[in-house]
Design an enzyme around this catalytic site. Sequence first.
Site, mmCIF file in Angstrom:
data_model
loop_
_atom_site.group_PDB
_atom_site.id
_atom_site.type_symbol
_atom_site.label_atom_id
_atom_site.label_comp_id
_atom_site.label_asym_id
_atom_site.label_seq_id
_atom_site.Cartn_x
_atom_site.Cartn_y
_atom_site.Cartn_z
ATOM 1 N N ASP A 94 8.802 27.491 -36.164
ATOM 2 C CA ASP A 94 9.483 26.419 -35.223
ATOM 3 C C ASP A 94 8.386 27.243 -34.076
ATOM 4 O OD1 ASP A 94 11.208 25.215 -33.796
ATOM 5 O OD2 ASP A 94 11.617 27.327 -33.218
ATOM 6 N N ILE A 95 9.449 25.920 -33.096
ATOM 7 C CA ILE A 95 8.161 26.044 -32.240
ATOM 8 C C ILE A 95 9.129 26.242 -30.737
ATOM 9 C CG2 ILE A 95 6.797 24.982 -29.981
ATOM 10 C CD1 ILE A 95 5.869 22.463 -31.886
ATOM 11 N N THR A 147 8.920 21.830 -36.846
ATOM 12 C CA THR A 147 9.556 20.428 -35.673
ATOM 13 C C THR A 147 10.493 19.910 -34.866
ATOM 14 O OG1 THR A 147 8.892 20.241 -33.007
ATOM 15 C CG2 THR A 147 7.022 19.828 -34.815
ATOM 16 N N GLY A 148 10.830 19.687 -34.494
ATOM 17 C CA GLY A 148 11.665 17.999 -34.005
ATOM 18 C C GLY A 148 10.925 17.585 -33.492
#
Length: 270
Positions: free
Chosen positions: A8-9, A42-43
Amino acid sequence: MIKLVAIDIDGTLLNDKREITENVKNAIQDAKKAGVKIVITTGRPLPGVKDILDQLNLREEGDYVITYNGALVQATDTGEEFIREPLSKEDFLEIETESRRIAVHMHAITSSGIYTANRNIGRYSVHESFLVNMPLYYRTAEEMGDLEFVKMMYIDEPQILDSAIEKLDKEFYEKYTIVKSAPFYLEILNKKASKGNAVMHLADKLGIKVEETMAIGDEENDRSMLEVVGNPVVMENGNPEIKKLAKYITKSNNEDGVSHAIKTYVLEEK
């Protein structure tokens, strides 16, 4: 041996200054050199992660990225899509209509832009445009009917968004993948789209077993991938509920937690 690490970021890869530290960069490079697939998950859309991929040397042949919280899986060197789970025209109309019923700002995202039907454009639509480096357009709902949206977002001040969420019917959650990625962001995707599904699809494509997969995250929108990988790792700064899913708790994002996880559990440095 772990062969794929999904990272994830925000709150995970980046510290609170929104930086990738040298220790994190070096650990990722060491893992890549060892043959481990490092997959930013990521989103954000691809334009919103290109700078990060460049910093981490993850734009070469054989590198992949998971974007839109799992709705797209792409090769980072060419942008070729391997998995795509967009929303339908009917989905768009239902989600947009629902935003007006529950009185919350909304925008919808294609592979090249952000679109909103709100005449009074929400501040978080502007924020998202800058964050992911994509243009923001105003269109009426009718004018957006023929666009293909990868995801939609309800965005507003936290107290307004929370109040709106309470008004959503249970059937809405059954029909879509819905994740709260920030206090002011509720993301709505195709039911087949999730970080977890995307990680597993990519691992299968690459011939990697479940027990050879790891995910590193911190928040609710990381839940699906932490639940399905063989080695779920949660940041020390992570959501307490998400920490319950962890096989390992690593250091915080301000203490090079990603580096610590890779060195300890992937490269097995003593």
